[in-house]
Design a protein around this motif. Structure first.
Motif, PDB file in Angstrom:
ATOM      1  N   SER A 166      -2.477 -70.484  21.584  1.00  0.00           N
ATOM      2  CA  SER A 166      -2.105 -71.670  22.560  1.00  0.00           C
ATOM      3  C   SER A 166      -3.203 -72.158  22.757  1.00  0.00           C
ATOM      4  O   SER A 166      -4.216 -71.667  23.317  1.00  0.00           O
ATOM      5  N   ILE A 167      -3.027 -73.645  22.848  1.00  0.00           N
ATOM      6  CA  ILE A 167      -4.391 -74.279  22.962  1.00  0.00           C
ATOM      7  C   ILE A 167      -3.616 -75.584  23.891  1.00  0.00           C
ATOM      8  O   ILE A 167      -2.590 -76.183  23.921  1.00  0.00           O
ATOM      9  N   VAL A 215      -5.554 -76.575  13.144  1.00  0.00           N
ATOM     10  CA  VAL A 215      -4.411 -76.301  12.946  1.00  0.00           C
ATOM     11  C   VAL A 215      -3.831 -75.940  11.515  1.00  0.00           C
ATOM     12  O   VAL A 215      -4.522 -76.677  10.583  1.00  0.00           O
ATOM     13  N   VAL A 216      -3.329 -74.907  11.496  1.00  0.00           N
ATOM     14  CA  VAL A 216      -2.676 -74.351  10.001  1.00  0.00           C
ATOM     15  C   VAL A 216      -1.358 -74.406   9.895  1.00  0.00           C
ATOM     16  O   VAL A 216      -0.642 -73.934  10.798  1.00  0.00           O
ATOM     17  N   ALA A 217      -0.879 -75.097   8.696  1.00  0.00           N
ATOM     18  CA  ALA A 217       0.713 -74.823   8.645  1.00  0.00           C
ATOM     19  C   ALA A 217       1.713 -75.591   9.838  1.00  0.00           C
ATOM     20  O   ALA A 217       2.291 -74.848  10.228  1.00  0.00           O
ATOM     21  N   GLY A 218       1.065 -76.416  10.537  1.00  0.00           N
ATOM     22  CA  GLY A 218       1.399 -76.820  11.802  1.00  0.00           C
ATOM     23  C   GLY A 218       1.521 -75.971  13.024  1.00  0.00           C
ATOM     24  O   GLY A 218       2.451 -76.323  13.893  1.00  0.00           O
ATOM     25  N   ARG A 219       0.616 -75.067  13.079  1.00  0.00           N
ATOM     26  CA  ARG A 219       0.449 -74.131  14.199  1.00  0.00           C
ATOM     27  C   ARG A 219      -0.804 -74.209  14.497  1.00  0.00           C
ATOM     28  O   ARG A 219      -1.978 -73.901  13.721  1.00  0.00           O
ATOM     29  N   VAL A 220      -1.255 -74.063  15.755  1.00  0.00           N
ATOM     30  CA  VAL A 220      -2.617 -74.126  16.142  1.00  0.00           C
ATOM     31  C   VAL A 220      -3.021 -72.438  15.984  1.00  0.00           C
ATOM     32  O   VAL A 220      -2.310 -71.828  15.971  1.00  0.00           O
ATOM     33  N   ARG A 221      -4.510 -72.446  15.673  1.00  0.00           N
ATOM     34  CA  ARG A 221      -5.124 -71.335  15.154  1.00  0.00           C
ATOM     35  C   ARG A 221      -6.380 -71.075  16.018  1.00  0.00           C
ATOM     36  O   ARG A 221      -6.821 -69.920  16.257  1.00  0.00           O
ATOM     37  N   GLY A 222      -6.855 -72.213  16.794  1.00  0.00           N
ATOM     38  CA  GLY A 222      -7.891 -71.933  17.695  1.00  0.00           C
ATOM     39  C   GLY A 222      -8.748 -73.320  17.818  1.00  0.00           C
ATOM     40  O   GLY A 222      -8.201 -74.494  17.344  1.00  0.00           O
ATOM     41  N   VAL A 271       5.431 -81.256  20.123  1.00  0.00           N
ATOM     42  CA  VAL A 271       6.823 -81.134  19.173  1.00  0.00           C
ATOM     43  C   VAL A 271       6.267 -81.020  17.751  1.00  0.00           C
ATOM     44  O   VAL A 271       6.852 -80.391  16.967  1.00  0.00           O
ATOM     45  N   GLU A 272       5.022 -81.709  17.369  1.00  0.00           N
ATOM     46  CA  GLU A 272       4.583 -81.772  16.234  1.00  0.00           C
ATOM     47  C   GLU A 272       3.509 -80.193  15.893  1.00  0.00           C
ATOM     48  O   GLU A 272       3.876 -79.832  14.441  1.00  0.00           O
ATOM     49  N   ILE A 273       2.985 -79.767  16.860  1.00  0.00           N
ATOM     50  CA  ILE A 273       2.179 -78.818  16.426  1.00  0.00           C
ATOM     51  C   ILE A 273       2.364 -77.500  17.214  1.00  0.00           C
ATOM     52  O   ILE A 273       2.484 -77.767  18.707  1.00  0.00           O
ATOM     53  N   GLU A 274       3.221 -76.443  16.866  1.00  0.00           N
ATOM     54  CA  GLU A 274       3.291 -75.146  17.420  1.00  0.00           C
ATOM     55  C   GLU A 274       2.143 -74.722  18.211  1.00  0.00           C
ATOM     56  O   GLU A 274       1.077 -74.506  17.588  1.00  0.00           O
ATOM     57  N   GLY A 275       2.434 -74.123  19.511  1.00  0.00           N
ATOM     58  CA  GLY A 275       1.268 -73.673  20.169  1.00  0.00           C
ATOM     59  C   GLY A 275       0.212 -74.651  21.140  1.00  0.00           C
ATOM     60  O   GLY A 275      -0.639 -74.297  21.677  1.00  0.00           O
ATOM     61  N   LEU A 276       0.504 -76.022  20.765  1.00  0.00           N
ATOM     62  CA  LEU A 276      -0.241 -77.104  21.309  1.00  0.00           C
ATOM     63  C   LEU A 276       0.389 -77.600  22.592  1.00  0.00           C
ATOM     64  O   LEU A 276       1.667 -77.916  22.507  1.00  0.00           O
ATOM     65  N   LEU A 277      -0.345 -77.751  23.816  1.00  0.00           N
ATOM     66  CA  LEU A 277       0.074 -78.334  24.802  1.00  0.00           C
ATOM     67  C   LEU A 277      -0.781 -79.157  25.556  1.00  0.00           C
ATOM     68  O   LEU A 277      -1.832 -79.048  25.191  1.00  0.00           O
TER      69      LEU A 277
END
Length: 193
Positions: A26-27, A7-14, A143-149
């Motif tokens: 998206s993870i 997670v980088v800056a509140g968004r998943v990267r891989g 809601v905490e991390i964008e792209g995380l489901l």
């Protein structure tokens, strides 16, 4: 094997794997009983619940359909095997088959079909059901991390709910919106208000 969501800056990267980073915007956390161990947001609590099973040799077959009782079930297979289950045990990640579990399932199976008394026991095993705190699946966006489901916590119904879960999670990723069918299963329900 240890996987970690990057997670980088509140968004998943891989996902960091033993072979390096696999990039993705998206993870989906869909690791069953292990989902809580890889949740970077620490939002969910999915616990393993051990279930032991027995497999009898039943030729000729003593049943053609699944039989349920309040204590367990029998699943006849076309090849003559008869599966019987199952226990519900909160023992963490202990996957061993126990004498008590075998005795309990065998007793239940004989109660449903007394002919089981004379059948040879072929095999026994144990697995983990992923149970969330309220016994309902955890499905949807963080809601905490964008792209995380999340697509976990199906407890006893994973195999039954897998097709609709996959469809609804794919719809969520593609649209960026929560389908109405997932509203009650959002991971946000575990957060303190």
């Amino acid at each position: 094997m240890h996987h970690q969501v990057q997670v980088v800056a509140g968004r998943v990267r891989g996902v960091n794997t033993s072979r390096g980073l696999i990039g993705s915007s998206s993870i989906v956390i869909a690791a069953g009983a292990w989902s809580s161990t890889i949740d970077p947001a620490k939002t969910i609590q999915v616990e393993p619940v051990r279930g032991q099973m027995l497999c009898f040799q039943a030729q000729p077959r003593i049943a053609r359909h699944v039989i349920y009782s309040s204590r367990g079930y029998l699943i006849p297979r076309a090849d003559g095997r008869l599966l019987a289950g199952s226990t519900t045990e909160e023992v963490g990640f202990d996957k061993k088959v126990t004498g008590e579990g075998v005795k309990q399932i065998a007793s239940m199976a004989r109660e449903i079909a007394p002919a089981i008394t004379n059948l040879p026991l072929l095999d026994s095993w144990a697995g983990f059901r992923p149970r969330a705190g309220d016994d309902f699946p955890v499905l949807g966006m963080s809601v905490e991390i964008e792209g995380l489901l999340y697509a976990t916590g199906h407890y006893r119904n994973g195999i039954l709910l897998a097709p609709i879960t996959g469809e609804l999670i794919a719809e969520t990723i593609m649209s960026g919106k929560t389908p109405a069918a997932l509203a009650a299963f959002q991971p946000t329900r575990f957060q303190m208000v």
